[in-house]
Scaffold this active site. Structure first.
Site, PDB file in Angstrom:
ATOM      1  N   ARG A 181       0.883  -1.232  -0.027  1.00  0.00           N
ATOM      2  CA  ARG A 181      -0.068   0.013   0.021  1.00  0.00           C
ATOM      3  C   ARG A 181       0.862   1.252  -0.004  1.00  0.00           C
ATOM      4  NH1 ARG A 181      -3.777  -0.157   4.668  1.00  0.00           N
ATOM      5  NH2 ARG A 181      -2.836  -1.843   5.341  1.00  0.00           N
TER       6      ARG A 181
ATOM      7  N   GLY B  64       9.389  -4.112  11.989  1.00  0.00           N
ATOM      8  CA  GLY B  64      10.266  -3.038  11.394  1.00  0.00           C
ATOM      9  C   GLY B  64       9.376  -1.736  10.901  1.00  0.00           C
ATOM     10  N   ASP B  65       8.239  -1.903  10.896  1.00  0.00           N
ATOM     11  CA  ASP B  65       7.237  -0.751  10.486  1.00  0.00           C
ATOM     12  C   ASP B  65       6.481  -0.151  11.520  1.00  0.00           C
ATOM     13  OD1 ASP B  65       5.489  -2.764  10.943  1.00  0.00           O
ATOM     14  OD2 ASP B  65       4.458  -2.719   9.013  1.00  0.00           O
TER      15      ASP B  65
ATOM     16  N   ASN C  94      31.833  46.717   4.643  1.00  0.00           N
ATOM     17  CA  ASN C  94      30.803  46.667   3.854  1.00  0.00           C
ATOM     18  C   ASN C  94      30.558  46.335   2.819  1.00  0.00           C
ATOM     19  OD1 ASN C  94      28.152  47.946   3.152  1.00  0.00           O
ATOM     20  ND2 ASN C  94      27.827  49.232   5.076  1.00  0.00           N
TER      21      ASN C  94
ATOM     22  N   TYR D 170      26.907  37.903  -3.369  1.00  0.00           N
ATOM     23  CA  TYR D 170      27.514  36.454  -3.122  1.00  0.00           C
ATOM     24  C   TYR D 170      28.731  36.664  -2.680  1.00  0.00           C
ATOM     25  CZ  TYR D 170      29.586  32.075  -4.175  1.00  0.00           C
ATOM     26  OH  TYR D 170      30.312  30.640  -4.134  1.00  0.00           O
TER      27      TYR D 170
HETATM   28  C1  UD1 Z   1      -0.179  -9.192  13.080  1.00  0.00           C
HETATM   29  C2  UD1 Z   1      -0.637  -9.919  13.951  1.00  0.00           C
HETATM   30  C3  UD1 Z   1      -1.917  -9.336  14.598  1.00  0.00           C
HETATM   31  C4  UD1 Z   1      -1.849  -8.127  15.035  1.00  0.00           C
HETATM   32  C5  UD1 Z   1      -1.070  -7.208  14.078  1.00  0.00           C
HETATM   33  C6  UD1 Z   1      -0.422  -5.703  14.717  1.00  0.00           C
HETATM   34  C7  UD1 Z   1      -0.137 -12.403  13.360  1.00  0.00           C
HETATM   35  C8  UD1 Z   1      -0.480 -13.500  12.554  1.00  0.00           C
HETATM   36  N1  UD1 Z   1      -1.138 -11.573  13.245  1.00  0.00           N
HETATM   37  O1  UD1 Z   1      -1.159  -9.071  11.588  1.00  0.00           O
HETATM   38  O2  UD1 Z   1      -2.657 -10.349  15.490  1.00  0.00           O
HETATM   39  O3  UD1 Z   1      -2.904  -7.572  15.744  1.00  0.00           O
HETATM   40  O4  UD1 Z   1       0.263  -7.956  13.341  1.00  0.00           O
HETATM   41  O5  UD1 Z   1      -0.236  -5.166  13.499  1.00  0.00           O
HETATM   42  O6  UD1 Z   1       0.853 -12.265  13.651  1.00  0.00           O
HETATM   43  N2  UD1 Z   1       6.175 -10.055   8.114  1.00  0.00           N
HETATM   44  C9  UD1 Z   1       7.153 -10.907   7.473  1.00  0.00           C
HETATM   45  N3  UD1 Z   1       6.817 -12.168   7.129  1.00  0.00           N
HETATM   46  C10 UD1 Z   1       5.838 -12.436   6.813  1.00  0.00           C
HETATM   47  C11 UD1 Z   1       4.671 -11.638   7.204  1.00  0.00           C
HETATM   48  C12 UD1 Z   1       4.865 -10.709   7.936  1.00  0.00           C
HETATM   49  O7  UD1 Z   1       8.260 -10.445   7.865  1.00  0.00           O
HETATM   50  O8  UD1 Z   1       5.819 -13.815   6.283  1.00  0.00           O
HETATM   51  C13 UD1 Z   1       6.088  -8.956   8.904  1.00  0.00           C
HETATM   52  C14 UD1 Z   1       5.607  -7.661   8.345  1.00  0.00           C
HETATM   53  O9  UD1 Z   1       6.358  -7.171   7.295  1.00  0.00           O
HETATM   54  C15 UD1 Z   1       5.340  -6.947   9.276  1.00  0.00           C
HETATM   55  C16 UD1 Z   1       4.982  -7.706  10.472  1.00  0.00           C
HETATM   56  O10 UD1 Z   1       5.667  -9.196  10.278  1.00  0.00           O
HETATM   57  O11 UD1 Z   1       6.331  -5.979   9.670  1.00  0.00           O
HETATM   58  C17 UD1 Z   1       3.535  -8.106  10.621  1.00  0.00           C
HETATM   59  O12 UD1 Z   1       2.855  -8.421   9.382  1.00  0.00           O
HETATM   60  P1  UD1 Z   1       1.676  -7.956   8.932  1.00  0.00           P
HETATM   61  O13 UD1 Z   1       1.120  -8.548   7.689  1.00  0.00           O
HETATM   62  O14 UD1 Z   1       1.169  -6.682   8.929  1.00  0.00           O
HETATM   63  O15 UD1 Z   1       0.601  -8.862  10.032  1.00  0.00           O
HETATM   64  P2  UD1 Z   1      -0.911  -8.704  10.249  1.00  0.00           P
HETATM   65  O16 UD1 Z   1      -1.480  -9.570   9.248  1.00  0.00           O
HETATM   66  O17 UD1 Z   1      -1.233  -7.261  10.102  1.00  0.00           O
END
Ligand code: UD1
Ligand code: MG
Length: 480
Positions: free
Chosen positions: A16, A113-114, A399, A388
């Site tokens: 997104r 990381g986000d 001056n 300049y």
């Molecule tokens: C996850 C949680 C959810 C929580 C939410 C909070 C799980 C199954 N669910 O959901 O309960 O409320 O975060 O934001 O954990 N990532 C990876 N590898 C992957 C998938 C994700 O590194 O295969 C990383 C993403 O880059 C991100 C983080 O893990 O930084 C969370 O992933 P995201 O897909 O946002 O999880 P949600 O489905 O939002």
């Protein structure tokens, strides 16, 4: 205290954001999101941090390795390691990739990381809650919990599990307490649970959150550390969310400065950023009674002495501004690596530009549309309009007239201009460097000076004026 090992999930794509830049490298306050998270590891005095990368892994790793060593020298050292997750099969799968590196004597803190704005105190409390072999979840209550994992509790309010939005029943979707994505757990327990995750759910993913029900089944205590400040666990998924967190972060910084006594005209219109070019931290060091008007952007380290006043709409980077100096609106000061200094009581702007190596003494005046680069101006020197000064050494009380420039570049090399004390340079002069204007000398307006001048001399180098008396202008021929 048990050693802390931090896992940072950073493999996701960030669709997104609609950007070519990996999401965790998008910048908040001039600093990649992931580096904000690594700072948290440093504040916790972690033993190690493992970053799980996937999308844009090479870029993320390259951008992070150097920055992390800078971070660790600042706040204590931790080992930094990258582990690849390819393909991305869910958060549980992400953490599974770290298993060979987990050390059983430690406590693991899982971060994203986000999610850049979690405060160190919050994480410390979470870690404390996990002590004694518990699984501690950071949770928050959201008015609109759509999309998040819900915290399911039993009749006596004990946590039973986390159910993901897509897997939740209508009754579960009504729960407003959600999992933040952040947990602390003894490594040994985590290792056992990870081995048993399945992807039998609505998204066909390995959910890290499934370990909660496993803990409950095994009688391992699960504690929810619930906070009310949703910003601390807010993630960045879109440009809008990034901007919202930026504003929140800037407001925090503004408030902290105001608590120290800095007077910001509007804390909502203030920005302080890291210098993305050099990695220098955004930092304001202010004396007493510093006033900053609206819409100013500070980058890198900026020092301001007592009573400094910054007008509206100034951009100031890597600079030292001494006590009592006044920077009028729309002034641009950028010291880059060399730095820029403004002396006590100096008046700068409006619409002035100070570049790297500008060193201005006390009571120097730099007026509108004046550019100064790599030049020293001694106390009381003035360049008030449209001028300049590059690679120049300017003496006390000089001056420097409107429209005058130093011609410092011959197309191949830069040369210095020396203007000794008490010199007056008229308007619209060109000083062709290398050249020295001797002490107390005067240069007549419109002169192009190519040879050095003696002390006290008046130098004029321009076409002699010719006046033709009673000269009549050509008249239009009548049409035939
Ligand atoms: C996850 C949680 C959810 C929580 C939410 C909070 C799980 C199954 N669910 O959901 O309960 O409320 O975060 O934001 O954990 N990532 C990876 N590898 C992957 C998938 C994700 O590194 O295969 C990383 C993403 O880059 C991100 C983080 O893990 O930084 C969370 O992933 P995201 O897909 O946002 O999880 P949600 O489905 O939002
Ligand atoms: Mg998410």
């Amino acid at each position: 205290m048990t050693s802390l090992d931090i896992l940072i999930m950073a493999a996701g794509k960030g669709t997104r954001m609609k950007s070519r830049i990996p999401k965790v490298l998008q910048r908040l306050a001039g600093r990649p999101l992931l580096h904000h998270v690594l700072d948290q590891a440093a504040h916790l005095q972690a033993r190690s941090a493992i970053v799980i990368t996937g999308h844009g892994a090479t870029e993320v790793e390259a951008a992070t390795a150097g920055a992390a060593s800078a971070t660790s020298t600042r706040t204590g050292t931790f080992d930094l390691m990258f582990v690849r997750q390819e393909p991305q099969l869910g958060t549980g799968h992400a953490v599974q990739q770290t298993v060979p590196h987990l050390r059983d004597d430690g406590t693991v803190v899982v971060l994203s990381g986000d999610v850049p704005l979690t405060q160190a105190d919050t994480l410390r409390a979470l870690v404390a809650a996990s002590e004694g072999g518990k699984l501690a979840l950071l949770t928050v209550t959201l008015p609109d919990p759509t999309g998040y994992g819900r915290i399911v509790r039993n009749a006596s309010d004990a946590v039973q599990g986390i159910v993901e939005h897509k897997d939740a029943s209508d009754a579960q979707r009504a729960i407003t307490e959600v999992y933040s994505g952040i947990m602390a757990v003894p490594a040994k327990l985590l290792r056992g649970w990870l081995a048993r995750l399945t992807n039998n759910n609505a998204q066909g993913e390995y959910y890290l959150t499934d370990i909660v029900a496993m803990a409950v089944a095994e009688g391992v205590p699960v504690v929810a550390h619930r906070i009310t400040d949703a910003l601390q666990v807010a993630g960045v998924n879109s440009p809008l969310q990034l901007a919202e967190l930026e504003r929140a972060h800037q407001l925090r910084q503004a408030r902290a400065l105001m608590e120290q006594g800095v007077r910001l005209a509007d804390p909502a219109r203030f920005d302080l950023r890291d210098d993305a070019r050099t990695g220098v931290r955004g930092e304001l060091v202010c004396g007493q009674d510093v006033e900053i008007d609206v819409n100013c952007v500070f980058t890198g380290r900026v020092e301001m002495g007592e009573g400094v006043s910054i007008g509206a709409n100034c951009c100031i980077a890597n600079a030292r501004i001494a006590a009592g100096a006044v920077i009028h609106p729309f002034t641009h000061i950028d010291g880059e690596k060399a730095g820029a200094t403004v002396g006590e009581g100096a008046l700068i702007g409006p619409f002035a530009r100070l570049r790297p190596g500008a060193q201005l003494g006390r009571e120097v005046h730099i007026g509108n549309f004046v550019e100064v680069k790599n030049s020293t101006l001694a106390d009381g020197a003035k360049a008030n309009h449209l001028a300049y000064l590059g690679d120049a050494t300017v003496g006390e009380r000089v001056n420097y007239g409107a429209g005058s420039i130093t011609a410092n570049y011959d197309g191949a090399n830069k040369h210095r201009t020396v203007i000794e004390a008490d010199v007056h340079i008229g308007s619209n002069c060109v000083l062709v460097a290398p050249v020295t204007i001797g002490v107390g000398g005067t240069v007549g307006g419109g002169s192009t000076i190519t040879k050095s001048t003696a002390a006290g001399a008046l130098s004029v180098a321009r076409g002699k004026q010719v006046s033709i008396a009673n000269w009549s202008r050509p008249a239009k021929q009548p049409k035939s």
